[in-house]
Design a protein around this motif. Sequence first.
Motif, PDB file in Angstrom:
ATOM      1  N   ASP A   1       7.777  -4.184   4.835  1.00 57.79           N
ATOM      2  CA  ASP A   1       7.747  -5.641   4.744  1.00 57.79           C
ATOM      3  C   ASP A   1       8.673  -6.228   3.679  1.00 57.79           C
ATOM      4  N   TYR A   2       8.907  -5.501   2.639  1.00 61.63           N
ATOM      5  CA  TYR A   2       9.718  -6.005   1.527  1.00 61.63           C
ATOM      6  C   TYR A   2      10.759  -4.953   1.164  1.00 61.63           C
ATOM      7  N   TRP A   3      11.962  -5.424   0.879  1.00 61.50           N
ATOM      8  CA  TRP A   3      13.081  -4.530   0.614  1.00 61.50           C
ATOM      9  C   TRP A   3      13.818  -4.932  -0.651  1.00 61.50           C
TER      10      TRP A   3
ATOM     11  N   ALA B   1      11.445   0.177  -0.351  1.00 58.30           N
ATOM     12  CA  ALA B   1      10.745  -0.791   0.487  1.00 58.30           C
ATOM     13  C   ALA B   1       9.243  -0.663   0.307  1.00 58.30           C
ATOM     14  N   ALA B   2       8.561  -1.765   0.540  1.00 59.02           N
ATOM     15  CA  ALA B   2       7.106  -1.793   0.419  1.00 59.02           C
ATOM     16  C   ALA B   2       6.480  -2.141   1.763  1.00 59.02           C
ATOM     17  N   ARG B   3       5.391  -1.460   2.052  1.00 63.30           N
ATOM     18  CA  ARG B   3       4.691  -1.673   3.321  1.00 63.30           C
ATOM     19  C   ARG B   3       3.271  -2.132   3.027  1.00 63.30           C
TER      20      ARG B   3
ATOM     21  N   VAL C   1      13.822   8.394   4.050  1.00 61.17           N
ATOM     22  CA  VAL C   1      13.981   9.505   3.116  1.00 61.17           C
ATOM     23  C   VAL C   1      12.613  10.056   2.702  1.00 61.17           C
ATOM     24  N   ALA C   2      11.781   9.184   2.154  1.00 64.19           N
ATOM     25  CA  ALA C   2      10.464   9.628   1.666  1.00 64.19           C
ATOM     26  C   ALA C   2       9.561   8.415   1.489  1.00 64.19           C
ATOM     27  N   ALA C   3       8.258   8.672   1.455  1.00 65.22           N
ATOM     28  CA  ALA C   3       7.301   7.586   1.241  1.00 65.22           C
ATOM     29  C   ALA C   3       6.080   8.123   0.504  1.00 65.22           C
ATOM     30  N   ILE C   4       5.365   7.194  -0.148  1.00 63.21           N
ATOM     31  CA  ILE C   4       4.196   7.571  -0.921  1.00 63.21           C
ATOM     32  C   ILE C   4       3.180   6.435  -0.891  1.00 63.21           C
ATOM     33  N   LYS C   5       1.927   6.789  -0.886  1.00 57.72           N
ATOM     34  CA  LYS C   5       0.859   5.792  -0.977  1.00 57.72           C
ATOM     35  C   LYS C   5       0.541   5.532  -2.436  1.00 57.72           C
ATOM     36  N   TRP C   6       0.319   4.256  -2.789  1.00 55.77           N
ATOM     37  CA  TRP C   6      -0.095   3.947  -4.141  1.00 55.77           C
ATOM     38  C   TRP C   6      -1.447   4.589  -4.450  1.00 55.77           C
ATOM     39  N   SER C   7      -2.338   4.525  -3.482  1.00 54.29           N
ATOM     40  CA  SER C   7      -3.672   5.083  -3.688  1.00 54.29           C
ATOM     41  C   SER C   7      -3.739   6.480  -3.102  1.00 54.29           C
TER      42      SER C   7
ATOM     43  N   ALA D   1       0.817  -1.207   0.000  1.00 52.78           N
ATOM     44  CA  ALA D   1       0.000   0.000   0.000  1.00 52.78           C
ATOM     45  C   ALA D   1       0.853   1.260   0.000  1.00 52.78           C
ATOM     46  N   VAL D   2       2.038   1.138   0.558  1.00 53.77           N
ATOM     47  CA  VAL D   2       2.932   2.281   0.709  1.00 53.77           C
ATOM     48  C   VAL D   2       4.319   1.875   0.232  1.00 53.77           C
TER      49      VAL D   2
END
Length: 124
Positions: free
Chosen positions: A112-114, A97-99, A48-54, A32-33
């Motif tokens: 969760d994933y890197w 990375a993915a959350r 550093v930074a993060a973004i939501k897919w939706s 999702a992120v």
Amino acid sequence: QVQVVESGGGLVQAGGSLRLSCAASGRTSSSAVMGWFRQAPGKEREFVAAIKWSGGNTYYADSVKGRFTISRDNAKNTVYLQMNSLKPEDTAVYYCAARKVNTISPITGRYDYWGQGTQVTVSS
């Protein structure tokens, strides 16, 4: 499972720009992120930074705010990190990375994933 692969790192002079890409594959609906982190030699991995897919909500570390821009292309399952006005202190291995949980977080352990990382070196 979600696989993430970073690309776009390299050597650049201070003041220059680079754009990193992060391609997600596999069960991308589980993520999702997406976040970018970095780790310099002898230092802890930092957000550093993060973004939501939706929705595309974004969040930045203070150290990169105004210089870096995170974006996503949902059709390509790809997230980008545009880095401008680079400084020598931005030198690090950059990780994508993915959350799974749909909440932006700057905490490393909540992803969760890197990916394997891509080296960014900024010379003075």
